[in-house]
Design a protein around this motif. Structure first.
Motif, PDB file in Angstrom:
ATOM      1  N   SER A   1       2.871  -1.805  -3.527  1.00 27.93           N
ATOM      2  CA  SER A   1       1.698  -0.960  -3.693  1.00 27.93           C
ATOM      3  C   SER A   1       0.622  -1.713  -4.455  1.00 27.93           C
TER       4      SER A   1
ATOM      5  N   LYS B   1      -2.322  -0.446  -5.073  1.00 26.08           N
ATOM      6  CA  LYS B   1      -2.959   0.534  -5.955  1.00 26.08           C
ATOM      7  C   LYS B   1      -2.184   0.702  -7.259  1.00 26.08           C
ATOM      8  N   GLN B   2      -0.867   0.628  -7.180  1.00 31.35           N
ATOM      9  CA  GLN B   2      -0.056   0.745  -8.394  1.00 31.35           C
ATOM     10  C   GLN B   2       0.098  -0.593  -9.098  1.00 31.35           C
TER      11      GLN B   2
ATOM     12  N   ARG C   1       1.929  -3.294  -8.142  1.00 32.86           N
ATOM     13  CA  ARG C   1       3.258  -3.910  -8.036  1.00 32.86           C
ATOM     14  C   ARG C   1       3.513  -4.256  -6.574  1.00 32.86           C
ATOM     15  N   TYR C   2       3.531  -5.553  -6.299  1.00 29.20           N
ATOM     16  CA  TYR C   2       3.773  -5.996  -4.934  1.00 29.20           C
ATOM     17  C   TYR C   2       4.413  -7.376  -4.946  1.00 29.20           C
TER      18      TYR C   2
ATOM     19  N   TYR D   1       2.585  -8.029 -10.775  1.00 32.81           N
ATOM     20  CA  TYR D   1       2.506  -6.689 -11.336  1.00 32.81           C
ATOM     21  C   TYR D   1       1.370  -6.627 -12.338  1.00 32.81           C
TER      22      TYR D   1
ATOM     23  N   TRP E   1      -2.715  -8.920 -15.153  1.00 37.90           N
ATOM     24  CA  TRP E   1      -1.719  -9.041 -14.099  1.00 37.90           C
ATOM     25  C   TRP E   1      -0.969 -10.338 -14.250  1.00 37.90           C
TER      26      TRP E   1
ATOM     27  N   HIS F   1      -8.709  -2.915  -5.380  1.00 38.92           N
ATOM     28  CA  HIS F   1      -8.136  -1.664  -5.875  1.00 38.92           C
ATOM     29  C   HIS F   1      -8.383  -1.388  -7.346  1.00 38.92           C
ATOM     30  N   THR F   2      -9.255  -2.156  -7.967  1.00 38.82           N
ATOM     31  CA  THR F   2      -9.562  -1.905  -9.365  1.00 38.82           C
ATOM     32  C   THR F   2     -11.063  -1.833  -9.536  1.00 38.82           C
TER      33      THR F   2
END
Length: 171
Positions: free
Chosen positions: A99, A101-102, A104-105, A118, A128, A152-153
């Motif tokens: 994800s 958006k979260q 974590r990938y 992450y 990150w 996404h941020t």
């Protein structure tokens, strides 16, 4: 190998250090994080360019390229449907699962995991961390992770309040 990038509000334009596990600056990201059409450049600590990330085309779906010195051009492709949100990195044949958006990938080559990324929001901003297994993947993973962070941020702009104790005497 672990690399950490700390994004704070004051660093949206200019130079952002990339630190190793011991906290030493090993790379520098240069560019404007708020502008998608401006290149982001990764350099070593002596300001020698290692690679750059830039917008390749801005049609209905944006396409980004990662150009690393002494390597062929790599593109980031996004396959988007209502059932999956899959990213594919050409030439390296990596795909991304997790994800964004979260924050974590992971990056995979086939079924083998080559990197974990992450994100964590701290009191100093967004941080990150990339755990990368192969040294030749470092510039690609750092630049692509920065791209995903841009997608996404949103910059967090909080108002500043001037608190003063004003006690007024009764008139």
């Amino acid at each position: 190998m672990r690399y950490t990038v700390q994004l704070t509000q004051g660093q949206t334009c200019g130079q952002i250090p990339v630190r190793n596990r011991q906290g030493e600056i090993v790379y520098i990201l240069k560019g404007n994080l708020n502008e998608f059409n401006q290149p982001i450049i990764l350099t070593d600590i002596n300001h020698n360019e290692i690679g750059r990330l830039y917008l390749d085309s801005n049609h209905i779906l944006a396409s980004y390229s990662v150009d690393v010195v002494n390597h062929s051009l790599v593109k980031v492709k996004k396959l988007n449907s209502r059932f999956t949100n899959l990213f594919y990195i050409t030439r390296l044949n990596y795909w991304v699962e997790g994800s964004l958006k979260q924050g974590r990938y992971s990056f995979y080559s086939g079924i083998k995991k080559v990197a974990n990324v992450y994100s964590l929001v701290t009191d100093t901003g967004l941080t990150w961390t990339c755990d990368i297994s192969r040294p030749e993947d470092v510039p690609f993973i750092i630049l692509i992770s920065l791209l995903f962070t841009q997608w996404h941020t949103k910059p967090l702009l909080l108002p500043t309040f001037n608190f003063q104790n004003r006690i007024s005497a009764p008139s």
